[in-house]
Write a protein that holds these residues in place. Structure first.
Motif, PDB file in Angstrom:
ATOM      1  N   ILE A 187      22.080  36.401   7.876  1.00  0.00           N
ATOM      2  CA  ILE A 187      22.274  37.065   9.294  1.00  0.00           C
ATOM      3  C   ILE A 187      22.811  38.297   9.385  1.00  0.00           C
ATOM      4  O   ILE A 187      22.600  39.534   9.637  1.00  0.00           O
ATOM      5  N   ALA A 194      24.187  39.940   6.936  1.00  0.00           N
ATOM      6  CA  ALA A 194      23.852  40.898   6.025  1.00  0.00           C
ATOM      7  C   ALA A 194      22.646  41.960   6.476  1.00  0.00           C
ATOM      8  O   ALA A 194      22.588  42.956   6.506  1.00  0.00           O
ATOM      9  N   VAL A 195      21.513  41.128   6.896  1.00  0.00           N
ATOM     10  CA  VAL A 195      20.563  41.744   7.647  1.00  0.00           C
ATOM     11  C   VAL A 195      20.829  42.788   8.891  1.00  0.00           C
ATOM     12  O   VAL A 195      20.688  43.883   8.916  1.00  0.00           O
ATOM     13  N   GLU A 196      21.739  42.013   9.609  1.00  0.00           N
ATOM     14  CA  GLU A 196      22.232  42.721  10.916  1.00  0.00           C
ATOM     15  C   GLU A 196      22.979  44.259  10.212  1.00  0.00           C
ATOM     16  O   GLU A 196      22.962  45.380  10.709  1.00  0.00           O
ATOM     17  N   ARG A 197      23.844  43.877   9.404  1.00  0.00           N
ATOM     18  CA  ARG A 197      24.746  44.975   8.719  1.00  0.00           C
ATOM     19  C   ARG A 197      23.625  46.253   8.288  1.00  0.00           C
ATOM     20  O   ARG A 197      24.011  47.410   8.060  1.00  0.00           O
ATOM     21  N   ALA A 198      22.877  45.559   7.639  1.00  0.00           N
ATOM     22  CA  ALA A 198      21.739  46.552   6.770  1.00  0.00           C
ATOM     23  C   ALA A 198      21.034  47.394   7.846  1.00  0.00           C
ATOM     24  O   ALA A 198      20.811  48.512   7.688  1.00  0.00           O
ATOM     25  N   GLU A 199      20.706  46.965   8.778  1.00  0.00           N
ATOM     26  CA  GLU A 199      19.847  47.462  10.129  1.00  0.00           C
ATOM     27  C   GLU A 199      21.077  48.730  10.439  1.00  0.00           C
ATOM     28  O   GLU A 199      20.424  49.877  10.501  1.00  0.00           O
ATOM     29  N   THR A 226      23.401  49.953   8.963  1.00  0.00           N
ATOM     30  CA  THR A 226      23.567  50.819   7.948  1.00  0.00           C
ATOM     31  C   THR A 226      22.549  51.998   7.991  1.00  0.00           C
ATOM     32  O   THR A 226      22.676  53.195   7.431  1.00  0.00           O
ATOM     33  N   SER A 227      21.324  51.344   7.845  1.00  0.00           N
ATOM     34  CA  SER A 227      20.233  52.481   7.856  1.00  0.00           C
ATOM     35  C   SER A 227      20.032  53.221   8.691  1.00  0.00           C
ATOM     36  O   SER A 227      19.653  54.476   8.633  1.00  0.00           O
ATOM     37  N   SER A 267      14.568  52.028   5.288  1.00  0.00           N
ATOM     38  CA  SER A 267      15.898  50.989   5.446  1.00  0.00           C
ATOM     39  C   SER A 267      15.660  49.844   4.133  1.00  0.00           C
ATOM     40  O   SER A 267      16.622  48.931   4.293  1.00  0.00           O
ATOM     41  N   PRO A 307      19.306  49.847   1.876  1.00  0.00           N
ATOM     42  CA  PRO A 307      20.247  49.095   2.217  1.00  0.00           C
ATOM     43  C   PRO A 307      20.051  47.584   2.474  1.00  0.00           C
ATOM     44  O   PRO A 307      20.895  46.632   2.206  1.00  0.00           O
ATOM     45  N   LEU A 308      18.777  47.258   2.820  1.00  0.00           N
ATOM     46  CA  LEU A 308      18.391  45.809   3.067  1.00  0.00           C
ATOM     47  C   LEU A 308      18.546  44.982   1.861  1.00  0.00           C
ATOM     48  O   LEU A 308      19.321  44.061   1.559  1.00  0.00           O
ATOM     49  N   MET A 351      22.276  44.923   0.450  1.00  0.00           N
ATOM     50  CA  MET A 351      23.028  44.094   1.366  1.00  0.00           C
ATOM     51  C   MET A 351      22.970  42.677   1.261  1.00  0.00           C
ATOM     52  O   MET A 351      23.634  41.914   1.071  1.00  0.00           O
ATOM     53  N   ALA A 368      25.265  39.847  -0.299  1.00  0.00           N
ATOM     54  CA  ALA A 368      25.073  38.410   0.348  1.00  0.00           C
ATOM     55  C   ALA A 368      24.950  37.293  -0.543  1.00  0.00           C
ATOM     56  O   ALA A 368      25.694  36.178  -0.615  1.00  0.00           O
ATOM     57  N   ARG A 371      17.461  33.503  13.905  1.00  0.00           N
ATOM     58  CA  ARG A 371      16.696  34.950  13.837  1.00  0.00           C
ATOM     59  C   ARG A 371      15.307  34.706  13.086  1.00  0.00           C
ATOM     60  O   ARG A 371      15.512  35.042  11.928  1.00  0.00           O
ATOM     61  N   ILE A 400      13.894  37.979  10.944  1.00  0.00           N
ATOM     62  CA  ILE A 400      14.396  38.020   9.594  1.00  0.00           C
ATOM     63  C   ILE A 400      13.429  37.535   8.619  1.00  0.00           C
ATOM     64  O   ILE A 400      12.919  38.140   7.800  1.00  0.00           O
TER      65      ILE A 400
END
Lengths: 262, 262
Positions: A204, A206-211, A213-214, B74, B77-78, B81, B85, B246, B249
């Motif tokens: 979770i 990692a995905v939030e951080r990816a969002e 970052t993008s 995006s 980055p996804l 990341m 992870a 989530r 995701i």
């Protein structure tokens, strides 16, 4: 969870010494050539000389050899497994035999010798890789790999992964210690469930951080192109001399590796 | 003759020393990593073969990421990341039941990355993770990278991905889908490593099937047999946890088509 921080060998790369100052392309060419020589060697002379050289070089830049020895424990485990496998399956002349629960274990001389040779190769090869990683930063490595025509996508992903491994590791460590403090790892069942929650949180976050970052990348004008800026200065006389040295030295390494010992 | 007896005596002492050293290591509470073939073990012909087998899969993975990142900005980055992870997930210190928790092992993570990113991108992520591990953790190797990508990346990712999809087709719950992906990907990874090591004894007249079965048996009987099931359970818990917290995701990554209760 803290063990990985201490095991990563790149924490010495920021130091200023004669090995970190060498151009990454020279280091890469030397590493690859020596690994090939190590692979082709039919005796342990060349491999053990690589091990010796690596130790000496580490001493010259004030890195205690224990750093290398610690990292060699796992490869040694594998070397021992290969020694046993080869000893059991290769050769004719029985050397040691005993029975374990009805299963006859018979180690053969030829296999054991072959296993020891592989052990030498492992030590030589791993020591070279460790020496390289102790003296090369990730950005230098990227630049070197780009020079070797590694695709940009691979380098971008590698940079991304490397950049965020430590951040995610910190977050996961914090959750892990919190779980342990609240007896989340008191029993096996609890531990497995806690690991599940930990892994879920990791995904979770990692995905939030990816969002995030993008979004930040988009704000800076990213349109899906290349994000790497690897600066490689033109090769100079010193680098050409180093390349020529390896070109002359390489046939000798191959020859030395083919001298038969047993 | 006297020299040969002397050499034998030295070899026996070396073997005893290595055995004692490894026993001390195993019972010292260190992490046990066994699925990556270390530097120097694969001879040149096998090293080249495994690289040749792995390159097409990596190329398709690179192509897929390249195409997708142009369409969805995006995406890079996804993937980066989630790759980080999965790398961190693969560092979770799972206690080894067979040694009463005195040593720890770690999950592969390829099953999970295959579920999240698809098999080809997962092969690419595994390749990058293996490169980072080989360079900065002395875990695996550069000349054995092809072999490790084959066992962990290709076999692990594809088996995990198909196990997940088949379980989904059989209308199993998300936990069991994740469980089977984790277990099957681990089993195939160890099988791949066993095959690669078993093939080494063919050249000198050894039995490939016997060697492979023995290596696989040793893997399963020591830490990795139980670890397969543990990883399966953890992946199952992760999937359920992410779906509960989530669900978007899993929808975003195309793992679930709709958000029904677990």
């Amino acid at each position: 969870m803290g063990f990985l921080h201490h095991t990563f060998t790149d924490r010495y790369t920021q130091r200023n010494n004669w090995l970190t100052r060498i151009d990454v392309r020279v280091k890469l060419i030397y590493l690859l050539s020596m690994l090939i020589a190590n692979l082709w060697a039919k005796n342990a002379y060349v491999s053990l000389s690589f091990l010796f050289i690596s130790f000496v070089f580490l001493l010259t830049i004030n890195i205690f050899p224990l750093v290398m020895i610690k990292n060699m424990v796992l490869p040694l485990l594998f070397a021992f497994m290969m020694l046993v496998v080869k000893g059991l399956h290769e050769g004719e002349n029985e050397w040691i035999s005993f029975s374990v629960a009805g299963y006859i274990v018979a180690l053969k001389k030829e296999g054991i010798l072959g296993g020891l040779q592989i052990g030498g190769k492992i030590l030589g090869g791993v020591s070279l890789v460790i020496l390289f990683s102790l003296t090369t930063t990730m950005s230098q490595l990227n630049a070197g790999l780009k020079w070797l025509r590694m695709p940009n996508t691979v380098l971008e992903l590698m940079s991304f992964m490397y950049r965020y491994i430590f951040q995610l590791l910190n977050e996961v460590s914090a959750i892990w210690y919190a779980q342990r403090a609240r007896l989340g790892h008191a029993s096996w069942r609890k531990a497995i469930k806690s690991f599940g929650v930990l892994g879920g949180m990791l995904i979770i976050r990692a995905v939030e951080r990816a969002e995030r970052t993008s979004e930040a990348m988009y704000a800076r004008g990213y349109k899906g192109g290349c994000i790497l800026t690897c600066h490689l200065k033109p090769l100079e006389r010193n680098e050409y001399i180093c390349f020529s040295g390896m070109a002359l030295f390489f046939p000798f390494l191959l020859y030395a590796g083919n001298i038969k010992i047993w | 003759m006297g020299f040969f007896v002397f050499k034998e005596r030295i070899l026996k002492r070396v073997l005893v020393f290595i055995a004692v050293f490894l026993l001390v290591f195993i019972f010292s509470g260190k992490a046990a990593y066994a699925m990556h073939i270390t530097e120097g073990i694969l001879p040149s012909e096998w090293a080249i073969t495994w690289f040749a087998v792995s390159v097409p899969f990596l190329a398709i993975g690179i192509y897929k990421v390249k195409r997708k990142k142009r369409e969805v900005h995006s995406y890079l980055p996804l993937v980066g990341m989630l790759g980080a992870a999965v790398f961190v997930f693969s560092c979770f210190p799972i206690p080894v039941v067979a040694l009463n928790g005195m040593a720890t092992s770690h999950p592969c993570g390829t099953g999970m990355s295959a579920i999240l990113l698809g098999p080809f991108v997962s092969v690419l992520i595994a390749g990058i993770a293996l490169l980072i591990q080989a360079l900065f953790l002395a875990h695996g190797g550069l000349t054995t990278l092809g072999g490790n990508i084959f066992s962990m990346g290709i076999l692990g990712s594809f088996s995990g991905f198909f196990a997940f999809r088949i379980a989904q087709r059989c209308r199993m719950s998300l936990f069991w889908c994740g469980f089977f992906a984790g277990v099957i990907s681990d089993l195939f990874t160890y099988l791949g490593t066993s095959i690669e090591l078993g093939l080494l004894v063919i050249k000198n007249g050894g039995s490939f099937f016997k060697a492979t079965a023995e290596i696989f048996g040793v893997f399963m009987m020591t830490s990795q047999g139980v670890l397969c099931i543990v990883e399966g359970v953890i992946v199952g818990f992760i999937m359920v946890f992410v779906y509960k917290r989530r669900p978007d995701i899993l929808l975003l990554l195309g793992i679930k088509k709709n958000a029904k209760p677990v």
